[in-house]
Design an enzyme around this catalytic site. Structure first.
Site, PDB file in Angstrom:
ATOM      1  N   GLU A  97       0.841  -1.193   0.000  1.00 43.25           N
ATOM      2  CA  GLU A  97       0.000   0.000   0.000  1.00 43.25           C
ATOM      3  C   GLU A  97       0.878   1.245   0.000  1.00 43.25           C
ATOM      4  OE1 GLU A  97      -3.557  -0.483   2.453  1.00 43.25           O
ATOM      5  OE2 GLU A  97      -2.958  -2.550   2.822  1.00 43.25           O
ATOM      6  N   CYS A 205       1.066   1.723   5.020  1.00 37.10           N
ATOM      7  CA  CYS A 205       0.733   0.327   4.703  1.00 37.10           C
ATOM      8  C   CYS A 205      -0.705  -0.033   5.070  1.00 37.10           C
ATOM      9  CB  CYS A 205       1.712  -0.626   5.396  1.00 37.10           C
ATOM     10  SG  CYS A 205       3.422  -0.348   4.911  1.00 37.10           S
TER      11      CYS A 205
END
Length: 243
Positions: A97, A205
């Site tokens: 991410e 993340c």
């Protein structure tokens, strides 16, 4: 969670023999000084990966630092980018991410041909985790895996627990990779002494509640050179010789 973490630990424990190249050549170890341009670095990495696959360039590990920026992986969610205009934002093809890169953070990009090692991406990721954990151990820091959170984590008993009573943990290293025709690229980032406030522009993340830390934040004054020496030693223990 314990069973899956145990499985990943088992994978990495066997990696010392499995992830060593079955070819005669060693891995080229490249350390770049100063701050690297991110876009230029990606282009160079793509080119090197192609040459490694063609057999015209050696496997490589590139160590570098970037100016402050955010990168989004293939699982990045728009709502996790909290500050769109704070730093440059790059969308990449790596897994994961949003994360932050900046001065004081050691980036390591292993470009390895898994056809000469083991064609097992799970084993490769587990070995990257173990590489970080072993490196941290040289500085008397216990890094740990988490089944539901990518990267390497450090328990923080010195900080208040989360509202639900969960012990506080901070992330000290991130992992985001890509594999093309069994050649790896992108890699890991280890926080040595970055400005941790810069993480406030993202949900790092995609994980909320827990924070981020660094060697400096944990009270260690290790230099980047100290970290590089430890990274190289532990890489060779798991992946084989470098030159």
């Amino acid at each position: 969670m314990q069973n899956q973490n145990a499985e990943r630990a088992h994978l990495s424990n066997s990696a010392g023999s499995q992830m060593v190249s079955n070819g005669p050549a060693s891995v080229e170890w490249m350390v770049r000084s100063g701050l690297s341009d991110y876009g230029e670095t990606l282009s160079q990495m793509e080119e090197r990966v192609t040459h490694i696959r063609e057999g015209t360039a050696p496997e490589t590990v590139a160590l570098l630092e970037f100016p402050p920026l955010y990168t989004g992986g293939t699982s990045a969610q728009d709502h996790d980018l909290l500050a769109h205009d704070r730093f440059p934002v790059f969308q990449t093809g790596r897994g994961g991410e949003y994360t932050y890169h900046g001065p004081g953070q050691r980036i390591a990009y292993p470009m390895l041909d898994l056809t000469k090692r083991v064609q097992d991406i799970r084993l490769y990721v587990a070995t990257l985790e173990q590489w970080i954990i072993n490196t941290l151990d040289q500085f008397n820091i216990k890094g740990e895996r988490r089944e539901d959170r990518v990267g390497v984590w450090v328990m923080r008993p010195d900080k208040p627990s989360l509202p639900d009573g969960t012990p506080r943990e901070d992330k000290i290293a991130a992992i985001g990779i890509r594999v093309r025709k069994w050649v790896t690229f992108h890699g890991i980032s280890l926080n040595v002494e970055p400005d941790l406030e810069h993480y406030s522009g993202i949900v790092a993340c995609g994980v909320e509640g827990h924070g981020v830390t660094s060697l400096m934040d944990l009270g260690l004054t290790a230099t980047m050179e100290d970290v590089d020496i430890a990274l190289r030693e532990e890489f060779e223990n798991l992946f084989g010789p470098t030159h």
